[in-house]
Design an enzyme around this catalytic site. Structure first.
Site, mmCIF file in Angstrom:
data_model
loop_
_atom_site.group_PDB
_atom_site.id
_atom_site.type_symbol
_atom_site.label_atom_id
_atom_site.label_comp_id
_atom_site.label_asym_id
_atom_site.label_seq_id
_atom_site.Cartn_x
_atom_site.Cartn_y
_atom_site.Cartn_z
ATOM 1 N N SER A 113 0.829 -1.204 0.000
ATOM 2 C CA SER A 113 0.000 0.000 0.000
ATOM 3 C C SER A 113 0.867 1.259 0.000
ATOM 4 O O SER A 113 1.985 1.257 0.531
ATOM 5 C CB SER A 113 -0.850 -0.021 1.273
ATOM 6 N N TYR A 137 -1.492 -0.234 10.222
ATOM 7 C CA TYR A 137 -1.824 -0.845 8.923
ATOM 8 C C TYR A 137 -0.626 -0.747 7.984
ATOM 9 O O TYR A 137 -0.154 -1.744 7.420
ATOM 10 C CB TYR A 137 -3.055 -0.137 8.331
ATOM 11 N N LYS A 141 2.208 -3.691 6.617
ATOM 12 C CA LYS A 141 2.531 -3.909 5.192
ATOM 13 C C LYS A 141 4.047 -3.821 5.000
ATOM 14 O O LYS A 141 4.636 -4.615 4.259
ATOM 15 C CB LYS A 141 1.844 -2.866 4.316
HETATM 16 N N1 UFG Z 1 -12.891 10.986 2.368
HETATM 17 C C1 UFG Z 1 -13.877 11.904 2.663
HETATM 18 N N2 UFG Z 1 -15.051 11.436 3.170
HETATM 19 C C2 UFG Z 1 -15.282 10.107 3.389
HETATM 20 C C3 UFG Z 1 -14.275 9.187 3.070
HETATM 21 C C4 UFG Z 1 -13.081 9.683 2.560
HETATM 22 O O1 UFG Z 1 -13.718 13.106 2.493
HETATM 23 O O2 UFG Z 1 -16.378 9.753 3.874
HETATM 24 C C5 UFG Z 1 -11.633 11.494 1.802
HETATM 25 C C6 UFG Z 1 -10.445 11.106 2.658
HETATM 26 O O3 UFG Z 1 -10.203 12.090 3.610
HETATM 27 C C7 UFG Z 1 -9.340 10.992 1.603
HETATM 28 C C8 UFG Z 1 -10.076 10.548 0.338
HETATM 29 O O4 UFG Z 1 -11.440 10.871 0.561
HETATM 30 O O5 UFG Z 1 -8.770 12.226 1.380
HETATM 31 C C9 UFG Z 1 -9.950 9.089 0.055
HETATM 32 O O6 UFG Z 1 -10.312 8.353 1.225
HETATM 33 P P1 UFG Z 1 -10.479 6.783 1.241
HETATM 34 O O7 UFG Z 1 -10.876 6.411 2.641
HETATM 35 O O8 UFG Z 1 -11.338 6.347 0.128
HETATM 36 O O9 UFG Z 1 -9.012 6.270 0.923
HETATM 37 P P2 UFG Z 1 -7.642 6.591 1.670
HETATM 38 O O10 UFG Z 1 -6.827 7.439 0.738
HETATM 39 O O11 UFG Z 1 -7.831 7.074 3.036
HETATM 40 O O12 UFG Z 1 -7.081 5.113 1.815
HETATM 41 C C10 UFG Z 1 -6.468 4.439 0.781
HETATM 42 C C11 UFG Z 1 -6.859 2.970 0.812
HETATM 43 C C12 UFG Z 1 -6.401 2.342 2.094
HETATM 44 C C13 UFG Z 1 -4.943 2.580 2.217
HETATM 45 C C14 UFG Z 1 -4.621 4.028 2.158
HETATM 46 C C15 UFG Z 1 -3.151 4.182 2.218
HETATM 47 O O13 UFG Z 1 -8.235 2.834 0.687
HETATM 48 O O14 UFG Z 1 -6.667 0.954 2.084
HETATM 49 O O15 UFG Z 1 -5.111 4.580 0.944
HETATM 50 O O16 UFG Z 1 -2.704 5.397 1.951
HETATM 51 F F1 UFG Z 1 -4.463 2.127 3.365
#
Ligand code: UFG
Length: 327
Positions: A113, A137, A141
């Site tokens: 990741s 997490y 990894k």
């Molecule tokens: N976000 C929102 N509202 C939500 C959910 C997410 O604004 O309800 C924003 C988050 O703050 C982030 C973006 O949308 O900026 C993407 O969020 P996600 O939760 O979809 O994904 P992440 O980037 O947090 O996580 C991803 C993968 C994880 C991994 C991570 C590592 O989904 O499995 O990248 O960097 F661990």
């Protein structure tokens, strides 16, 4: 053998592998995975903590290579319960490596990741950037990546690590797609909010130092991601050396741009709520994506945000009609 092959990314990997003429054997405990997502080969219902079961599956099915995607995926939860993440991401992978070693299978593609980079010094992030996870997490990894390095040096393994950025979208044929419980990922939450199935999405932070103030991510279509695993297995079969490659597109997309794309696809404005930043979220994560293309001859073909959202929208509609969200 695809460990975690009943999950979101794993089921797409199984489909790609089958389309290339191989038989994907799925090994999954079905805690987070779905029986309905195993469609292209046999399912071994088992737990990676059970080494005997892994060895039996490898022998019974004449396994030649392993793709390891099994694990827990909720970054926030990993801060509440680190033990669960070291066990479900590191310990199971170590057990799998020992079972592979005992049965003489030495090729593995590992699902890592962007979380191994933590908060990067700059974007795009190359594979050589510092590894500085900011949650259990990502640390788990990284532990697996370190173990793979030692299995390469000490036990003659060939290991390809793929560091995913943001997996998104769904199978273009509509056969499988994203289904997490609880759902925490942005794109399904925006879509379900737009469909009125869930409350409007909360935008976590509108004061980031980015063009529109919302966080930027590198979204990559799950079908493109899946194809990279197939090419990865083929790379190892050709004698490819152990290494790690990012899987992203090199293009950053903001939360508001995602919401805009869902609005275009649905034909109406999408409701959202402003909310505080989510703890631990970096402002921007964008991959340097050159290495995967040079190494594997891979390129993202379906990862424009509009295409990702169209496929995800179609899947969410189908999953709703089939009652999968209430499972
Ligand atoms: N976000 C929102 N509202 C939500 C959910 C997410 O604004 O309800 C924003 C988050 O703050 C982030 C973006 O949308 O900026 C993407 O969020 P996600 O939760 O979809 O994904 P992440 O980037 O947090 O996580 C991803 C993968 C994880 C991994 C991570 C590592 O989904 O499995 O990248 O960097 F661990």
């Amino acid at each position: 053998m695809i460990c975690g092959g009943a999950g979101y990314i794993g089921s797409h990997v199984a489909k790609s592998v089958a389309e290339a003429g191989h038989e994907p054997v799925v090994f999954d405990n079905l805690i987070a995975g779905h029986r309905w997502a195993v469609r292209w080969g046999p399912l071994v219902e088992g737990d990676l903590m059970d080494r005997g079961r892994i060895e039996a599956a490898i022998r019974e099915h004449g396994i030649e290579a392993v793709v390891q995607l099994a694990g827990s995926i909720n970054v926030g939860e990993s801060m509440q319960d680190p033990g669960k993440y070291f066990r479900n991401n590191f310990s199971i992978s170590l057990n799998l490596l020992e079972a592979m070693d005992a049965t003489g299978v030495k090729r593995i593609v590992f699902s890592s990741s962007a979380a191994v980079y933590g908060i990067p010094e700059g974007n795009p992030i190359t594979e050589e950037a510092a590894k500085a996870p900011i949650n259990p997490y990502g640390e788990a990894k990284w532990f697996v990546e370190r173990a793979l390095d030692w299995y390469t040096r000490a036990r003659g393994f060939q290991c390809l690590t793929l560091r995913y950025f943001n997996a998104a979208g769904a199978d273009p044929d509509g056969e499988i797609g994203e289904m997490h419980s609880p759902e925490t990922h942005l794109i399904p939450l925006v879509i379900l909010g737009a469909m009125g199935v869930r409350p409007p999405v909360k935008v976590f932070g509108m004061d980031y130092p980015t063009a529109d103030g919302t966080a930027v991510r590198d979204y990559i279509h799950v079908r493109d991601l899946a194809r990279a695993h197939l090419l990865g297995v083929e790379y190892l079969a050709r004698g490819g050396e152990s290494t790690a490659a990012n899987l992203g597109t090199g293009q950053g997309v903001s939360v508001l741009e995602v919401i805009g794309a869902v609005g275009e696809v649905s034909g109406k404005p999408v409701p959202y709520e402003r909310f505080a930043r989510r703890e631990g979220d970096p402002p921007a994560l964008v991959a340097a994506a050159v290495k995967a293309s040079q190494l594997l001859g891979w390129r993202a073909e379906r990862s424009g945000i509009r295409q990702i959202v169209e496929d995800a929208w179609r899947w969410s509609g189908k999953a709703r009609r089939e009652g999968l969200y209430s499972e």
